[in-house]
Design a protein around this motif. Sequence first.
Motif: not given
Length: 390
Positions: A59-84
């Motif tokens: 947000k500080k560097h005006n890149l949050l929209d480019t990165a898909g927004g805050g909702y997309y970042l929280t969505e990423l937490l539902e995907i991973p299996t950290t072991a892989t």
Amino acid sequence: SERTVLGAVLLDGPEKEIVSMLNYEDFYTDQHQSIWRTIRYLHLNNKPVDVPSVMNTLKKHNLLDTAGGGYYLTELLEIPTTATAKYHAQQIKEFAILRKTKEMAYKFISSGYDINLNDLKTNIDTCIAEIPSNGVLPFTLYDIEDYVNDDSPDPAMIINEGVLPERGVLILGGQPKTGKSLVSMNIALALAKGVKWLDFDIPEPRRVLVLQAENSYYNMRRRLKQMADTTIPRGTLTISDPASLKINDYKQFSQLEHMVEEHQPEVLILDPLVYFHSVDENDNAAMGMVMEQMRTLANNNNMAIIIVHHAKKMGVSENTGGANLRGASSVFGAVDTSIILSRDVNLETDEVSYSLDFELRNGENPERMYLSLDQDNLQMRTTLGALPEL
């Protein structure tokens, strides 16, 4: 794979192996590049890596929209299996390399085969060298016993007392017009001849390559005729016409590597830094990557690097020493040695004096050195500093 790695890192923090393996250009989408670049920035600056921190930095560097927004970042937490995560990081790297080689192939075909084959081979070899070997990263781990029981001698210093170690990176900073280029050429000549520089011993002659951007051929010729003598063997000291190569550009970095392979210097001098990259020098993450490329160049070619760089304008900063270098703090943080050159003029006598301040990672910091310039041979000599005021 990209979503898995990003989610795993946001969930459990970045593993060193993954961070060292992947650059932001390895990710396919601008969205994921922005997120990974921010993760590396936070990690390299010892800041927490989690969704709120990444979100605030974007947000500080005006890149949050480019990165898909805050909702997309929280969505990423539902995907991973950290072991892989390591497996997926390797997949990202391999596909990034495939994309690079495809781009080279398309460029080769579209050029009508009118391309230098040596350049093509160099670029392909560089890509192949980036491929992770069965997931094994290019560094070795040692048990503490190995360190404690190893009595082999340390490698010889290029410039003694810890000023310039083998494969080290030294930065010489100062205000504009203070004489940084003259000092760097003094160092280059001393290295090429294997003689003392100021009070520091240079145990043996070294092959030196100087890439400089600010002096014309004739100005450099005039200086060298004053500075040099005929005792330097041909091929020991090589100096460029005004040059500019962007170390953060893949093709130009490959050209630089090719030049280094051809001349095989033991010390490379870049004067000044601003002509050898094209990123925002105040961007900590971007300059951190530039300095990472410098270290890679030094390690892969078994040479040391001396970088000439500007300091901040007087009055802009209260910092001293290497922290007073212009631009991102990641530049100072990445070097083994920082030397800051200052120039003072006595308003009453017009006498000019110089001083050097040192910060060393591989030795004790020397006391400030005071210098004078011999106008006959353009060599800096140690001298006594001004008497303190009563």
